[in-house]
Design a protein around this motif. Sequence first.
Motif, mmCIF file in Angstrom:
data_model
loop_
_atom_site.group_PDB
_atom_site.id
_atom_site.type_symbol
_atom_site.label_atom_id
_atom_site.label_comp_id
_atom_site.label_asym_id
_atom_site.label_seq_id
_atom_site.Cartn_x
_atom_site.Cartn_y
_atom_site.Cartn_z
ATOM 1 N N PRO B 297 -2.785 8.387 -2.134
ATOM 2 C CA PRO B 297 -3.701 9.520 -1.967
ATOM 3 C C PRO B 297 -4.996 9.123 -1.263
ATOM 4 O O PRO B 297 -5.633 9.956 -0.625
ATOM 5 C CB PRO B 297 -3.956 9.992 -3.408
ATOM 6 C CG PRO B 297 -3.482 8.885 -4.302
ATOM 7 C CD PRO B 297 -2.447 8.138 -3.533
ATOM 8 N N TYR B 298 -5.385 7.852 -1.342
ATOM 9 C CA TYR B 298 -6.685 7.450 -0.808
ATOM 10 C C TYR B 298 -6.630 6.910 0.606
ATOM 11 O O TYR B 298 -7.648 6.569 1.182
ATOM 12 C CB TYR B 298 -7.360 6.430 -1.747
ATOM 13 C CG TYR B 298 -6.503 5.208 -2.062
ATOM 14 C CD1 TYR B 298 -6.383 4.167 -1.152
ATOM 15 C CD2 TYR B 298 -5.825 5.107 -3.271
ATOM 16 C CE1 TYR B 298 -5.597 3.057 -1.429
ATOM 17 C CE2 TYR B 298 -5.032 3.997 -3.559
ATOM 18 C CZ TYR B 298 -4.926 2.984 -2.637
ATOM 19 O OH TYR B 298 -4.150 1.887 -2.911
ATOM 20 N N ASN B 299 -5.420 6.799 1.170
ATOM 21 C CA ASN B 299 -5.348 6.317 2.551
ATOM 22 C C ASN B 299 -4.141 6.936 3.262
ATOM 23 O O ASN B 299 -3.003 6.510 3.038
ATOM 24 C CB ASN B 299 -5.266 4.786 2.595
ATOM 25 C CG ASN B 299 -5.431 4.266 4.022
ATOM 26 O OD1 ASN B 299 -5.008 4.927 4.988
ATOM 27 N ND2 ASN B 299 -6.058 3.113 4.177
ATOM 28 N N PRO B 300 -4.370 7.930 4.126
ATOM 29 C CA PRO B 300 -3.273 8.682 4.749
ATOM 30 C C PRO B 300 -2.485 7.871 5.769
ATOM 31 O O PRO B 300 -1.485 8.360 6.284
ATOM 32 C CB PRO B 300 -3.992 9.857 5.427
ATOM 33 C CG PRO B 300 -5.373 9.364 5.685
ATOM 34 C CD PRO B 300 -5.701 8.427 4.547
ATOM 35 N N ARG B 301 -2.894 6.633 6.051
ATOM 36 C CA ARG B 301 -2.192 5.814 7.041
ATOM 37 C C ARG B 301 -1.352 4.702 6.398
ATOM 38 O O ARG B 301 -0.725 3.934 7.108
ATOM 39 C CB ARG B 301 -3.209 5.214 8.030
ATOM 40 C CG ARG B 301 -3.941 6.274 8.864
ATOM 41 C CD ARG B 301 -5.145 5.697 9.617
ATOM 42 N NE ARG B 301 -4.792 4.623 10.517
ATOM 43 C CZ ARG B 301 -4.367 4.763 11.768
ATOM 44 N NH1 ARG B 301 -4.247 5.989 12.282
ATOM 45 N NH2 ARG B 301 -4.069 3.727 12.522
ATOM 46 N N TRP B 302 -1.347 4.621 5.082
ATOM 47 C CA TRP B 302 -0.634 3.533 4.417
ATOM 48 C C TRP B 302 0.713 3.995 3.858
ATOM 49 O O TRP B 302 0.797 5.016 3.162
ATOM 50 C CB TRP B 302 -1.459 2.973 3.256
ATOM 51 C CG TRP B 302 -2.493 1.975 3.689
ATOM 52 C CD1 TRP B 302 -2.822 1.626 4.958
ATOM 53 C CD2 TRP B 302 -3.338 1.201 2.823
ATOM 54 N NE1 TRP B 302 -3.817 0.686 4.957
ATOM 55 C CE2 TRP B 302 -4.157 0.411 3.654
ATOM 56 C CE3 TRP B 302 -3.498 1.105 1.448
ATOM 57 C CZ2 TRP B 302 -5.110 -0.473 3.131
ATOM 58 C CZ3 TRP B 302 -4.441 0.237 0.928
ATOM 59 C CH2 TRP B 302 -5.237 -0.553 1.774
ATOM 60 N N LEU B 303 1.736 3.184 4.140
ATOM 61 C CA LEU B 303 3.060 3.412 3.559
ATOM 62 C C LEU B 303 3.550 2.074 3.005
ATOM 63 O O LEU B 303 3.530 1.059 3.701
ATOM 64 C CB LEU B 303 4.039 3.917 4.631
ATOM 65 C CG LEU B 303 5.457 4.184 4.124
ATOM 66 C CD1 LEU B 303 5.734 5.696 4.136
ATOM 67 C CD2 LEU B 303 6.493 3.470 4.980
ATOM 68 N N ARG B 304 3.981 2.089 1.741
ATOM 69 C CA ARG B 304 4.464 0.848 1.121
ATOM 70 C C ARG B 304 5.968 0.949 0.918
ATOM 71 O O ARG B 304 6.478 1.983 0.492
ATOM 72 C CB ARG B 304 3.784 0.617 -0.227
ATOM 73 C CG ARG B 304 3.960 -0.801 -0.770
ATOM 74 C CD ARG B 304 3.475 -0.929 -2.203
ATOM 75 N NE ARG B 304 4.327 -0.147 -3.073
ATOM 76 C CZ ARG B 304 4.068 0.109 -4.352
ATOM 77 N NH1 ARG B 304 2.961 -0.336 -4.911
ATOM 78 N NH2 ARG B 304 4.901 0.824 -5.074
ATOM 79 N N LEU B 305 6.660 -0.136 1.253
ATOM 80 C CA LEU B 305 8.110 -0.189 1.065
ATOM 81 C C LEU B 305 8.493 -1.393 0.222
ATOM 82 O O LEU B 305 8.041 -2.511 0.492
ATOM 83 C CB LEU B 305 8.827 -0.305 2.420
ATOM 84 C CG LEU B 305 8.823 0.910 3.349
ATOM 85 C CD1 LEU B 305 9.534 0.558 4.651
ATOM 86 C CD2 LEU B 305 9.490 2.118 2.687
ATOM 87 N N GLY B 306 9.323 -1.148 -0.778
ATOM 88 C CA GLY B 306 10.001 -2.252 -1.452
ATOM 89 C C GLY B 306 11.067 -2.807 -0.531
ATOM 90 O O GLY B 306 11.333 -2.262 0.553
ATOM 91 N N LEU B 307 11.713 -3.902 -0.920
ATOM 92 C CA LEU B 307 12.664 -4.545 -0.019
ATOM 93 C C LEU B 307 14.073 -4.029 -0.251
ATOM 94 O O LEU B 307 14.547 -4.007 -1.392
ATOM 95 C CB LEU B 307 12.607 -6.057 -0.223
ATOM 96 C CG LEU B 307 11.219 -6.614 0.078
ATOM 97 C CD1 LEU B 307 11.131 -8.078 -0.273
ATOM 98 C CD2 LEU B 307 10.851 -6.397 1.530
ATOM 99 N N PRO B 308 14.756 -3.617 0.817
ATOM 100 C CA PRO B 308 16.156 -3.230 0.670
ATOM 101 C C PRO B 308 16.926 -4.373 0.010
ATOM 102 O O PRO B 308 16.602 -5.555 0.210
ATOM 103 C CB PRO B 308 16.618 -2.994 2.113
ATOM 104 C CG PRO B 308 15.355 -2.628 2.842
ATOM 105 C CD PRO B 308 14.283 -3.464 2.203
ATOM 106 N N GLY B 309 17.963 -4.027 -0.767
ATOM 107 C CA GLY B 309 18.622 -5.023 -1.606
ATOM 108 C C GLY B 309 19.931 -5.560 -1.052
ATOM 109 O O GLY B 309 20.563 -6.390 -1.692
ATOM 110 N N SER B 310 20.316 -5.096 0.134
ATOM 111 C CA SER B 310 21.610 -5.543 0.679
ATOM 112 C C SER B 310 21.655 -5.225 2.167
ATOM 113 O O SER B 310 20.842 -4.466 2.689
ATOM 114 C CB SER B 310 22.752 -4.811 -0.032
ATOM 115 O OG SER B 310 22.672 -3.420 0.255
#
Lengths: 323, 323
Positions: B297-310
């Motif tokens: 909510p505090y930064n409209p340019r940030w996207l976080r991704l966990g790591l795909p598992g396979s």
Amino acid sequence: MRDHGGDIDKAARRFGRDDWIDLSTGINRRPWPVGTISEHALTALPTGASYVRLQEVAALAFGCAPEQVAPMAGASAAIQILPRLLVPEGRAGRAAVISPSYNEHAASLRASGWEVAEAATIAALHGADLAVVVNPNNPDGRSWQPAEIAALAREVGHLIVDESFADPRPELSIIPSLPENVTVLRSFGKFWGLAGLRLGFAVTQTALHRRIAEHAGPWSVSGPALEIGAAALADRDWARDAVVWLAEAAVHLDQIMMAQDCTLVGGTHLFRLYETADAAALQERLARHAIWSRIFPYNPRWLRLGLPGSRAEFGRLREVFNA
Amino acid sequence: MRDHGGDIDKAARRFGRDDWIDLSTGINRRPWPVGTISEHALTALPTGASYVRLQEVAALAFGCAPEQVAPMAGASAAIQILPRLLVPEGRAGRAAVISPSYNEHAASLRASGWEVAEAATIAALHGADLAVVVNPNNPDGRSWQPAEIAALAREVGHLIVDESFADPRPELSIIPSLPENVTVLRSFGKFWGLAGLRLGFAVTQTALHRRIAEHAGPWSVSGPALEIGAAALADRDWARDAVVWLAEAAVHLDQIMMAQDCTLVGGTHLFRLYETADAAALQERLARHAIWSRIFPYNPRWLRLGLPGSRAEFGRLREVFNA
């Protein structure tokens, strides 16, 4: 940790053996049959949807609305949290607890700053800012009808009713006619025989249940507990059969113990309390045959037994007295 | 509940589909392989012996003495409890939290009455009665060496170091050289990929760990968590392989995302934070292919991704951008 049942590892250290029948608790030894636990329940953060599903199933079982039910990590978690949340305006007042009873209630109240009186009767709880009744009571099995609980609620500030052993006796529960100033605790692990899961419930009429959830923080109930709890509480056929088994087992156990000069003090479907000349000696005699029981520091004549879970376990118990 | 990852049921309601790859958390999608959970772990009250066994294994993994380790129902439980226990003489003082970071820290401190300042740098935490650092930090992956943490500890009253994402980077941990006024939180569910279990640890040099256990009450960690936690933490071969997989997966994920005009802000072995022109639009694009991500909510340019598992999950991610 305070003195409790279930300390089977201590019994094993003291008496040896590795084939213990643990009758030191009120946990059903014929557990609800857990099948495979889903990978999702183990790996993912518990979702809101699985929480709501458990609320719905529990509400149906208890006779209330889903929003009234706060799933928690065991009734123990509720016993820890409620005295903190019920402190009026930052200063704890006078609490009264039915006595003798489950010792964590008074301990948790004192840890939150409450002045705690022990009350031998319901009438002696009158006037308390916060009163606690365990219904049916542990260890002596005393029970009170909903009308008696409702009348008590009118004489105290807030009333906590610990219905941890009430599953086999739904007619005792105050939940379907819950007064505003009453919070009910329910256990999952005892009747369903899955105490390791850590699941219980607080049931209220008020916004208190939201404060309980906030205090516990996010994801306080595990994925396996949410999943297994919802499946087991929906299995009413199993519950009906379990009540019948437990009632018959109670009659059977009473017969065995009364033949050993034990008098029945009281009990529930999940444990029986006996009076005997020397409870410590009887506990030791049982322990030499790898059956663990509960005695009480405050009464040297009381011995509490959970219910054996099979014919084989009853056979082991009879062997003690035939030896 | 505050804004968190893992809210996959909400994503499903909004976008439909039932084949989600949840990359909205920092939970390893290649979980430690849980075999059969023993009946004892599910049915019996957790024993003192199983608690001590987990303390011993965890201590070996973390580099401290078993008595320093308090197993808890998730690092979340510690985040809820510590601010309450650290209130000096009944009146909370000034706390400071590294920012941006995991939002439950500031929320829990405020709920316990602490005045909370957010600090952009370690230096800005100086002088706080209670300071909180997440190391490595979530969501931006900033990290600090033990010497920097030890220096910070000398400038604050008490320091909480949340090492929830430190398992793959043991050289960052302050645990082996823990100052007296530092409490470290460790997560089990993230690196071992078993967040549904609810297991975490508080590690301290002092009697604080006994107060934490008292506050949590008896049996606050489930039987399955004690059993699986001890087995998994002892499996150092699995841990070494997992670190290698995660490091390679991170490089791979960064390549894919940087080809989509994402800039790497930072990350850990368990999540990557990217800057992009419109994070909400990218989240929606991924969601239409049933891949869930985290925005802030505090930064409209940030996207976080966990790591795909396979490989299959990486394939699904590449499809989004080939479509």
